[in-house]
Design an enzyme around this catalytic site. Structure first.
Site, PDB file in Angstrom:
ATOM      1  N   ARG A 174     -16.755   4.766   5.179  1.00  0.00           N
ATOM      2  CA  ARG A 174     -15.710   3.995   4.487  1.00  0.00           C
ATOM      3  C   ARG A 174     -14.543   3.677   5.416  1.00  0.00           C
ATOM      4  O   ARG A 174     -13.988   2.583   5.396  1.00  0.00           O
ATOM      5  CB  ARG A 174     -15.195   4.757   3.259  1.00  0.00           C
ATOM      6  N   ASP A 234     -11.835  -0.137  -8.695  1.00  0.00           N
ATOM      7  CA  ASP A 234     -11.856   1.129  -9.436  1.00  0.00           C
ATOM      8  C   ASP A 234     -10.734   1.216 -10.472  1.00  0.00           C
ATOM      9  O   ASP A 234     -10.841   1.980 -11.430  1.00  0.00           O
ATOM     10  CB  ASP A 234     -11.687   2.307  -8.470  1.00  0.00           C
ATOM     11  N   TYR A 250     -28.056   9.111   4.435  1.00  0.00           N
ATOM     12  CA  TYR A 250     -28.310   7.854   5.154  1.00  0.00           C
ATOM     13  C   TYR A 250     -27.466   7.846   6.426  1.00  0.00           C
ATOM     14  O   TYR A 250     -26.459   8.545   6.518  1.00  0.00           O
ATOM     15  CB  TYR A 250     -28.013   6.617   4.285  1.00  0.00           C
ATOM     16  N   GLU A 287       0.844  -1.201   0.000  1.00  0.00           N
ATOM     17  CA  GLU A 287       0.000   0.000   0.000  1.00  0.00           C
ATOM     18  C   GLU A 287       0.878   1.250   0.000  1.00  0.00           C
ATOM     19  O   GLU A 287       1.843   1.341   0.765  1.00  0.00           O
ATOM     20  CB  GLU A 287      -0.917  -0.036   1.236  1.00  0.00           C
TER      21      GLU A 287
HETATM   22  C1  LIG Z   1      -8.984   7.775   1.079  1.00  0.00           C
HETATM   23  C2  LIG Z   1     -10.212   7.329   0.311  1.00  0.00           C
HETATM   24  C3  LIG Z   1     -11.470   7.839   0.698  1.00  0.00           C
HETATM   25  C4  LIG Z   1     -12.606   7.449  -0.015  1.00  0.00           C
HETATM   26  N1  LIG Z   1     -13.828   7.950   0.383  1.00  0.00           N
HETATM   27  C5  LIG Z   1     -14.947   7.566  -0.271  1.00  0.00           C
HETATM   28  C6  LIG Z   1     -16.232   8.064   0.120  1.00  0.00           C
HETATM   29  O1  LIG Z   1     -16.364   8.854   1.033  1.00  0.00           O
HETATM   30  N2  LIG Z   1     -17.332   7.641  -0.573  1.00  0.00           N
HETATM   31  C7  LIG Z   1     -17.222   6.774  -1.623  1.00  0.00           C
HETATM   32  O2  LIG Z   1     -18.227   6.419  -2.242  1.00  0.00           O
HETATM   33  N3  LIG Z   1     -16.018   6.293  -2.022  1.00  0.00           N
HETATM   34  C8  LIG Z   1     -14.882   6.655  -1.381  1.00  0.00           C
HETATM   35  N4  LIG Z   1     -13.663   6.191  -1.783  1.00  0.00           N
HETATM   36  C9  LIG Z   1     -13.604   5.295  -2.949  1.00  0.00           C
HETATM   37  C10 LIG Z   1     -14.082   3.907  -2.648  1.00  0.00           C
HETATM   38  O3  LIG Z   1     -13.394   3.369  -1.544  1.00  0.00           O
HETATM   39  C11 LIG Z   1     -13.830   3.080  -3.919  1.00  0.00           C
HETATM   40  O4  LIG Z   1     -14.561   3.668  -4.997  1.00  0.00           O
HETATM   41  C12 LIG Z   1     -14.353   1.672  -3.829  1.00  0.00           C
HETATM   42  O5  LIG Z   1     -14.284   1.180  -2.540  1.00  0.00           O
HETATM   43  C13 LIG Z   1     -13.553   0.745  -4.776  1.00  0.00           C
HETATM   44  O6  LIG Z   1     -12.455   0.207  -4.067  1.00  0.00           O
HETATM   45  P1  LIG Z   1     -10.988  -0.002  -4.627  1.00  0.00           P
HETATM   46  O7  LIG Z   1     -10.365  -0.999  -3.727  1.00  0.00           O
HETATM   47  O8  LIG Z   1     -10.995  -0.276  -6.081  1.00  0.00           O
HETATM   48  O9  LIG Z   1     -10.280   1.399  -4.449  1.00  0.00           O
HETATM   49  P2  LIG Z   1      -9.936   2.199  -3.121  1.00  0.00           P
HETATM   50  O10 LIG Z   1     -10.780   1.769  -1.990  1.00  0.00           O
HETATM   51  O11 LIG Z   1      -9.927   3.617  -3.531  1.00  0.00           O
HETATM   52  O12 LIG Z   1      -8.433   1.716  -2.759  1.00  0.00           O
HETATM   53  C14 LIG Z   1      -7.295   1.945  -3.551  1.00  0.00           C
HETATM   54  C15 LIG Z   1      -6.079   1.800  -2.651  1.00  0.00           C
HETATM   55  O13 LIG Z   1      -4.894   1.821  -3.454  1.00  0.00           O
HETATM   56  C16 LIG Z   1      -3.944   2.678  -2.836  1.00  0.00           C
HETATM   57  N5  LIG Z   1      -3.015   3.141  -3.883  1.00  0.00           N
HETATM   58  C17 LIG Z   1      -3.212   4.096  -4.798  1.00  0.00           C
HETATM   59  N6  LIG Z   1      -2.135   4.193  -5.611  1.00  0.00           N
HETATM   60  C18 LIG Z   1      -1.249   3.270  -5.184  1.00  0.00           C
HETATM   61  C19 LIG Z   1       0.051   2.885  -5.617  1.00  0.00           C
HETATM   62  N7  LIG Z   1       0.661   3.475  -6.647  1.00  0.00           N
HETATM   63  N8  LIG Z   1       0.681   1.880  -4.970  1.00  0.00           N
HETATM   64  C20 LIG Z   1       0.086   1.256  -3.894  1.00  0.00           C
HETATM   65  N9  LIG Z   1      -1.136   1.602  -3.439  1.00  0.00           N
HETATM   66  C21 LIG Z   1      -1.803   2.582  -4.078  1.00  0.00           C
HETATM   67  C22 LIG Z   1      -4.790   3.759  -2.187  1.00  0.00           C
HETATM   68  O14 LIG Z   1      -4.071   4.445  -1.185  1.00  0.00           O
HETATM   69  C23 LIG Z   1      -5.943   2.939  -1.638  1.00  0.00           C
HETATM   70  O15 LIG Z   1      -5.648   2.419  -0.364  1.00  0.00           O
HETATM   71  C24 LIG Z   1     -12.499   6.564  -1.129  1.00  0.00           C
HETATM   72  C25 LIG Z   1     -11.246   6.077  -1.507  1.00  0.00           C
HETATM   73  C26 LIG Z   1     -10.098   6.448  -0.796  1.00  0.00           C
HETATM   74  C27 LIG Z   1      -8.718   5.900  -1.219  1.00  0.00           C
END
Ligand SMILES: Cc1cc2nc3c(=O)[nH]c(=O)nc-3n(C[C@H](O)[C@H](O)[C@H](O)COP(=O)(O)OP(=O)(O)OC[C@H]3O[C@@H](n4cnc5c(N)ncnc54)[C@H](O)[C@@H]3O)c2cc1C
Length: 405
Positions: A104, A290, A212, A30
């Site tokens: 979250r 994402d 909500y 991470e």
């Molecule tokens: C800090 C934060 C706050 C959020 N708040 C909200 C919210 O309030 N409401 C909402 O609807 N969605 C929010 N989201 C987005 C939501 O969590 C995601 O849309 C959804 O959960 C999809 O999850 P994911 O695992 O694909 O991405 P995410 O949950 O966004 O996780 C991606 C992870 O990859 C890490 N990362 C990024 N680049 C790198 C890299 N180069 N190397 C290593 N790690 C990396 C990030 O730090 C993060 O921990 C937020 C995301 C983050 C990161």
């Protein structure tokens, strides 16, 4: 088999848990040096909660999730209210899993704790992914703190994925002209009429609001989406003022104004649309969450899709551990139709929520009654909630939308 995951967000941690429980050795790299509870509420439909339950998280989540009794549609200026769907007992009965709303940061902490309990040391902070390389024998994640070697690398590094840019042509991103205000209001600062465990979709001309409860019902989550071309920063942590937020909802019902003025901090976030990535895997490397299928939040399925991905990815690798390339292709083929339908359905909701008819008292009621008529609501949502990630690798059951959104 050793799986290296880049990104400890909601999807990366879910995948890690599912993989560890199946006996894989997992390292999660991470970028962040220390997690902070940034962000606000997210919604976990029964399609995703059934995965979290199967991962054994019910007890850990019990003190942080809210199970709203229902969802309603409210008209922006009069506050008139129509039921949208039942969320409590009815949801559990129809979909065999709950509909949760949660901060979250709280869900994230539960996932982090669960990974650390099952596999201490699996989570490595301060490892920003830069690139990935592979051979027929394995894959290497290149990070800011060194190389991490595995049999497979999973890119779960979120909407601004570095690995996506390293591997594929980034999808076209289009600013929607929409901006979302987000924030939390303490329940005790709100009038009695707003202190009940329901979600609300306020709809109006050119804007809509979702509210909500979160944090065990002690906070009301607010997301107010407005048409605004001037704010283009897609960040989770940029704040604005209460006055700016209230100005964007001038003329809306007093309940809306009361919520806005009670927000702890109003944050703002530009909404960007992206085409889903066409190819999700390349040899021993695959994308998740994402990073490959970011969606607008108008079906509240961003986190849910990442959670489903994580479970199904683990199932596919467990089915064919000796052929990881085939397993990753199978994972992508199972997930691409589902996530593309969610992206299309979310985009279709933009026009529905902001329809100009909502500005006219007579037309607004007729519009809401037609659009949120129970059969139409079932068509738009049942296929989402009915999807069973737990059995997705076992058969052809792939719940699909009956209409496009
Ligand atoms: C800090 C934060 C706050 C959020 N708040 C909200 C919210 O309030 N409401 C909402 O609807 N969605 C929010 N989201 C987005 C939501 O969590 C995601 O849309 C959804 O959960 C999809 O999850 P994911 O695992 O694909 O991405 P995410 O949950 O966004 O996780 C991606 C992870 O990859 C890490 N990362 C990024 N680049 C790198 C890299 N180069 N190397 C290593 N790690 C990396 C990030 O730090 C993060 O921990 C937020 C995301 C983050 C990161």
């Amino acid at each position: 088999m050793r799986i290296v995951i880049s990104g400890a967000g909601i999807g990366g941690l879910t995948a890690a848990l599912a993989l560890i429980r199946k006996g894989f050795e997992v390292t999660i790299c991470e970028r962040t040096e220390a997690f902070a509870p940034i962000g606000a509420g997210i919604q976990i439909g029964p399609n995703a909660s059934r995965v979290l339950l199967a991962l054994g998280l019910e007890q850990a989540l019990a003190s942080v999730v809210c199970e709203a009794t229902g969802k309603e549609v409210r008209l922006w200026n009069t506050g008139e209210t129509w039921p949208l769907f039942d969320l409590g007992a009815d949801c559990r009965e129809r979909f065999s899993a709950p509909y949760w709303t949660v901060h979250r940061g709280d869900l994230h902490q539960v996932l982090v704790d669960a990974v650390e309990a099952l596999s201490p040391g699996a989570l490595q902070l301060g490892h920003a992914a830069k690139d990935v390389s592979q051979s027929s024998a394995g894959a290497i994640l290149h990070t800011s703190s060194g190389n991490v070697v595995g049999d497979v690398v999973i890119a779960a590094d979120g909407v601004h994925s570095s690995l996506r840019s390293a591997l594929f042509q980034s999808p076209k991103a289009r600013f929607t002209g929409l901006m979302a205000w987000r924030g939390l209001a303490p329940m005790e600062a709100l009038p009695d009429a707003l202190r009940h465990p329901v979600g609300a979709n306020w709809v109006g001309p050119g804007a809509h609001i979702i509210t909500y409860p979160v944090r065990d019902g002690t906070r009301l989550n607010f997301v107010g989406v407005v048409e605004n071309d001037n704010w283009t920063s897609e960040s989770w942590s940029e704040s604005g003022t209460h006055e700016e937020c209230a100005a964007d909802f001038m003329g809306w019902h007093p309940h809306v104004q009361q919520i806005i003025h009670a927000l702890e901090t109003p944050f703002r976030w530009a909404l960007v649309e992206r085409e889903p990535l066409q190819t999700w895997s390349q040899g021993r490397v695959a994308m998740l969450g994402d990073a490959c299928h970011a969606t607008l939040p108008f079906l509240a399925q961003g986190a849910g899709m990442a959670i489903e991905d994580g479970w199904i990815l683990a199932d596919c690798l467990a089915e064919s551990p000796l052929h990881p390339e085939t397993a990753l292709q199978r994972y992508a083929s199972l997930r691409q139709p589902r996530t593309a339908a969610v992206i299309a359905g979310s985009s279709a909701n933009t026009g529905r929520f902001h329809n100009p008819d909502l500005a006219h008292p007579e037309r607004a009621r007729a519009y809401i009654q037609a659009q949120w008529e129970p059969d139409k609501v079932r068509q738009r949502y049942d296929w989402l909630f009915d999807y069973d990630a737990l059995s997705a690798t076992q058969g052809p059951k792939t719940a699909q939308p009956q209409t496009n959104g």
